[in-house]
Design a protein around this motif. Structure first.
Motif: not given
Length: 192
Positions: A34-41, A29-31, A52-56
């Motif tokens: 979502d990840l960029a927003r949380a990291a401030g990017l 469910k994480t996009s 990729t999301k998998e690499a992260l």
């Protein structure tokens, strides 16, 4: 003093933010948004760090595993605590974080994704944790008390670790986790 690798602090901050998001929403469910927003990017900015999301996710899990391993070993090495308190503190370092931070709804899905994407890293964490526990039980003299019952330090360690993993899925607070593990540790340390 060794200078930090350029971007290392930023990368660590991204991994920390990603870990929080994955624990909250699960892998599926994480996009990347979502990840960029949380990291401030921006999403494009995040892609500059992780393709990729998998690499992260893989790198976030690897960083979390390294952190947990270090915290576990640090707790076991504390000479200012008796063996029971060292064990409880070490288990808290490895498992209590998952009690309140991860949504129970997403925990199984996260474990499934982690096993699929970085299974060897998780297996090594399990093996290292049991080996570290076994050595601590031997050094403290706890294992010697169980020898006459035919129970090895490794078997004690495996059972304590399995108990810890089970308890974290059955409690809802860190305080409850700590108390349940205190009982398990006390049984092993004072039992035979």
């Amino acid at each position: 003093m060794v200078a930090a690798e350029p971007g290392a602090e930023r990368r660590a901050a991204i991994l920390e933010a990603a870990t929080r998001v994955f624990l909250r929403y699960g892998f599926k469910k994480t996009s990347m948004d979502d990840l960029a927003r949380a990291a401030g990017l921006s999403r494009q900015g995040l892609y500059l760090h992780f393709p990729t999301k998998e690499a992260l996710f893989k790198e976030a899990v690897a960083a979390l595993v390294a952190s947990l391993r270090s915290a576990f070993r640090g707790a076991l090495a504390r000479d200012d605590l008796d063996i029971e308190e060292r064990l409880v503190t070490a288990f808290e370092a490895v498992n209590a974080h998952a009690v309140e931070k991860a949504s129970a709804e997403h925990m199984n899905e996260l474990l499934e994704a982690a096993t699929s994407l970085v299974g060897d890293e998780l297996r090594r964490l399990d093996e290292d944790t049991v080996a570290d526990l076994s050595r601590a039980l031997q050094r403290s003299g706890v294992a010697a008390r169980w020898k006459s019952a035919g129970i090895s330090a490794h078997a004690l360690a495996e059972n304590l670790y399995a108990t810890s993993n089970g308890v974290k899925h059955r409690v809802s607070t860190q305080a409850e986790y700590r108390e349940r593990m205190r009982v398990a540790v006390r049984l092993v340390c004072r039992g035979n």
